[in-house]
Design an enzyme around this catalytic site. Sequence first.
Site, short mmCIF file in Angstrom:
data_model
loop_
_atom_site.label_atom_id
_atom_site.label_comp_id
_atom_site.label_asym_id
_atom_site.label_seq_id
_atom_site.Cartn_x
_atom_site.Cartn_y
_atom_site.Cartn_z
N THR A 118 0.92 -1.25 0.12
CA THR A 118 -0.11 0.10 -0.20
C THR A 118 0.81 1.11 0.20
O THR A 118 2.21 1.20 0.00
CB THR A 118 -1.02 -0.13 1.02
N LYS A 149 4.28 1.77 -3.52
CA LYS A 149 3.49 1.08 -4.86
C LYS A 149 4.56 1.48 -5.91
O LYS A 149 4.71 0.53 -6.94
CB LYS A 149 2.23 1.57 -5.13
N ASN A 176 0.52 -3.29 -6.71
CA ASN A 176 0.17 -3.47 -5.15
C ASN A 176 0.07 -4.95 -4.87
O ASN A 176 -0.32 -5.41 -3.76
CB ASN A 176 -1.14 -3.02 -5.01
N TYR A 234 -14.82 5.39 0.03
CA TYR A 234 -15.75 4.45 0.73
C TYR A 234 -15.93 4.91 2.25
O TYR A 234 -16.73 4.10 2.98
CB TYR A 234 -15.47 2.89 0.61
N GLY A 294 -16.20 3.02 -3.64
CA GLY A 294 -14.96 1.99 -3.84
C GLY A 294 -14.74 0.95 -2.78
O GLY A 294 -13.83 0.03 -2.85
#
Length: 288
Positions: A69, A73, A94, A236, A257
């Site tokens: 994460t 990346k 990822n 989200y 998301g």
Amino acid sequence: MSKHITGHTGLLCLLGSPVAHSVSPEMHNEACDQLGLDYTYLAFDVPEEKMPEAVQGLRTMGVRGWNITMPGKNIMCKLADKVSPASEISGACNTIVNDNGVLTAYTTDGVGFMRAVAENGVDIIGKKMTLLGAGGAATAILVQAALDGVAEINVFNVRDGFFSRAEEIVAKLNERTKCKVTLHDYEDPEVLRASIADSAILVNGTSVGMAPNTDRTIITDTSMFHKDLFVFDVIYNPKETRLLREAKEAGCRTGNGMYMLLYQGAASFKLWTGEDMPVEIIKEKYFS
């Protein structure tokens, strides 16, 4: 979760900083339990500058695979031996799969996005997309959508540090895919309006509207929405951003998301184990 760990148990993990909030360990451990796979998934807080050391250790120890994460990346892509087409174009990954010391980098964020859209019953293949943002999440979406057969993508971003990187990615996609990709900056709202007018999907790939700043939205003129438009927000938290609420009020179908997060995990899981993650069980337990 009482898992019986033996000398045969394999390790999967997450690298990044911070990682303590991640749902990935619960998701992957649950999936392994459900399928009877002898793996344990742990999260390790590793800052970007320590990534090379961490990767050397994981490679030496024969760890089967890991997720990365932020902020690792991009550097992780450089540390891999092989890269998937999507990772090569975006310069980010990822997911790492370790095959006997050979590390292959993948990016499953865009795969997760495409599956989340399809699960909403929306078909965007051969159609046009308007994409807001050119950061990490937006780039993963852009690259996968172009590779999968979205016909045209208009990307809008302010002229920040991501803009010149986005120019390079757009050039690669126009060269290597059949998708017509154009990068715009935000200065003219009429260009954005015209793009949204004949798009099947509008995607917010920025953090505008994310908690705690939930009163913000990237589309301030709601007359840009039309009833044939599917509006997707990578955010989200909150589950329904102001963008999604106002799009829904204008008659649009919407998605957030959360399932993109689930399906990128499922794609990583498949790469490591060869098995399909039991997504319905995971969805119910951790995403409801």
